[in-house]
Design an enzyme around this catalytic site. Structure first.
Site, short mmCIF file in Angstrom:
data_model
loop_
_atom_site.label_atom_id
_atom_site.label_comp_id
_atom_site.label_asym_id
_atom_site.label_seq_id
_atom_site.Cartn_x
_atom_site.Cartn_y
_atom_site.Cartn_z
CB ALA A 283 21.16 42.73 33.94
CE1 TYR B 237 16.24 40.45 36.18
CE2 TYR B 237 14.41 38.97 35.72
CZ TYR B 237 15.60 39.57 35.33
OH TYR B 237 16.13 39.30 34.09
#
Length: 306
Positions: free
Chosen positions: A69, A133
């Site tokens: 990620a 995010y």
């Protein structure tokens, strides 16, 4: 033979997971990496949909864990396209490919899907991310659930564990400033004392994931959303104090009571771990014990400025 593909095996969590799964004598682990290729790891860019599909078709895993990620909030804020490519689109591609093979997919998410105003958060609490995010990881959760019925999201808070650099975890990234503040004639290091975090040890998370994989191997896969978290609340100032004690440094630290980050961060996103705990899943190593293990194993332990 039960076969697990670990996507992003060179990262902080991925390495701990591979180490944990390697102890299972009757399991086969296929580990992928991209930015840090290494012997024994398959090179895979998860942004390349065709490469992902070919990998899953070729390896035919029984389960796939997505530990890759873009996890840096500031990077996500300034490069939302990269955040989407890694945290959303790649999850959809991986989960879809795994679904076609009948493989269970576990995707890692974050406490930052919440705004931090009403903790503790249950697995079914309504998300409200504050930054890019958090938004990208929430979209990634949706990408998983829309792509497969045989999948699970595991939300995690601030992670720390065995590192390859101080910067790899937001916990150990404090060490250079702590060490600098202990030097003669230096200024105190200012540390955030506003945001409450729940540092969580990656070997404990790897243990939890292994327990989840065991349930799938036994035909009882966990689906939907689950959460795991350490249970010791502390702000960065308190983390820094405990790091200084572990490093035996006479650090000069000053708490900062108001947020200073340019990217907005939540105040307290404590994740309730009750769904996994009810299944008898879980392990928590005390922070002071775990951080000493991390510091003792780091090859440049004495070189705090490394």
């Amino acid at each position: 033979m039960f076969k697990v593909a670990v996507i992003g095996a060179s990262g902080l969590l991925g390495r701990a997971l591979v180490d944990e799964l390697a102890q299972q004598s009757d399991w086969q682990v296929v580990a992928t990496a991209f930015s840090r290729p290494a012997p024994g790891k398959v090179s895979l860019d998860i942004r390349d949909a065709r490469a992902v599909e070919q990998f899953v078709e070729r390896e035919a895993p029984d389960a796939l864990v997505i530990a890759a990620a873009e996890r840096r909030p500031d990077v996500c804020e300034h490069d939302p396209a990269l955040a989407r490519a890694l945290n959303v689109d790649a999850v959809r591609t991986l989960a879809s490919a795994a679904n076609r093979r009948g493989a269970w997919t576990l995707s890692i998410s974050t406490d930052y899907v919440f705004d931090g105003t009403h903790p503790p958060y249950q697995h079914d609490s309504v998300p409200a991310p504050l930054n890019a995010y958090g938004h990208s990881k929430l979209e990634g959760e949706h990408a998983l659930t829309e792509s497969t019925d045989l999948g699970c999201v595991l939300r995690l808070p601030l992670l720390y564990g065995p590192i390859v650099s101080w910067a790899e975890s937001a916990v150990t990234s404090l060490v250079p400033a702590i060490a600098g503040s202990a030097a003669p004639g230096s200024k105190p290091a200012v540390m955030d004392a506003w945001a409450i975090r729940y540092p969580t040890f990656t070997p404990d998370v790897a243990f939890v994931i292994r327990q989840m994989l065991e349930r799938h191997a036994q035909g009882d896969a966990i689906r939907g959303i689950v959460q795991w978290s350490g249970d010791e609340p502390m702000n960065k100032y308190e983390i820094a104090v405990r790091l200084a004690e572990a490093l035996q440094l006479d650090a000069h630290l000053t708490p900062q009571a108001t947020p200073t980050d340019s990217t907005p961060r939540p105040h307290n996103c404590h994740l309730a771990s009750s769904r996994l705990e009810a299944l008898g899943i879980g392990r928590r190593t005390p922070f002071d014990t775990a951080i000493r293990q991390v510091l003792a194993a780091f090859p440049w332990r004495g070189a705090a400025h490394a």
